[in-house]
Write a protein that holds these residues in place. Structure first.
Motif: not given
Length: 111
Positions: A74-76, A80-86
Motif C-alpha cells: 500500500f505504501v509503495l 508511486d502514484s504521485a507520478d501517475d496521471a488520471i
C-alpha cells in the motif's frame, strides 16, 4: 485467538527500499508456500487445539507476515502514484493532492 496487538507486535519493520513488484510478489508467495507443510504438520500434531500455544503462534506469525506485506505494498503503491496521471486529459495525482489541478473534467468530462 489472534489478538490485534499480538499481530501488530509481530509485524516486520517496513521494507520499502529497492521496490521491484515483479520480484517481491513471487518471493512473498514462495515464502508463504513454504509454510504449507509446517501448517499441516502442526495441525496433525494437534497444534491448533485451544490449549496449544503453537497454533496461536503460527496464526499470529502468518497474519503478521501478510499484514506486513500488505502494508508495504500500500505504501509503495501510494508513493508511486504521485507520478501517475488520471483521466483524459491526463491530470497528475500529485497536482490534485496539492490542489493545483481539478480532476473533475479529466474523470467525468464536461457533458
Amino acid at each position: 485467538m489472534a489478538r490485534l496487538d499480538a499481530v501488530e507486535a509481530a509485524m516486520a519493520t517496513p521494507a520499502l527500499d529497492g521496490f521491484d513488484l515483479r520480484a517481491r510478489v513471487p518471493a512473498y508467495l514462495k515464502t508463504t508456500l513454504a509454510e504449507v507443510t509446517p501448517f499441516y504438520r502442526l495441525e496433525k500434531a494437534g497444534g491448533f487445539r485451544d490449549s496449544d500455544a503453537r497454533g496461536g503462534a503460527f496464526v499470529i506469525a502468518r497474519l503478521a507476515a501478510g499484514a506486513s506485506e500488505l502494508r508495504d505494498l500500500f505504501v509503495l503503491a501510494w508513493r508511486d502514484s504521485a507520478d501517475d496521471a488520471i483521466g483524459w486529459p491526463a491530470v497528475k495525482v500529485n497536482e490534485v493532492e496539492a490542489g493545483t489541478a481539478d480532476p473533475w473534467l479529466a474523470m467525468y468530462g464536461d457533458d
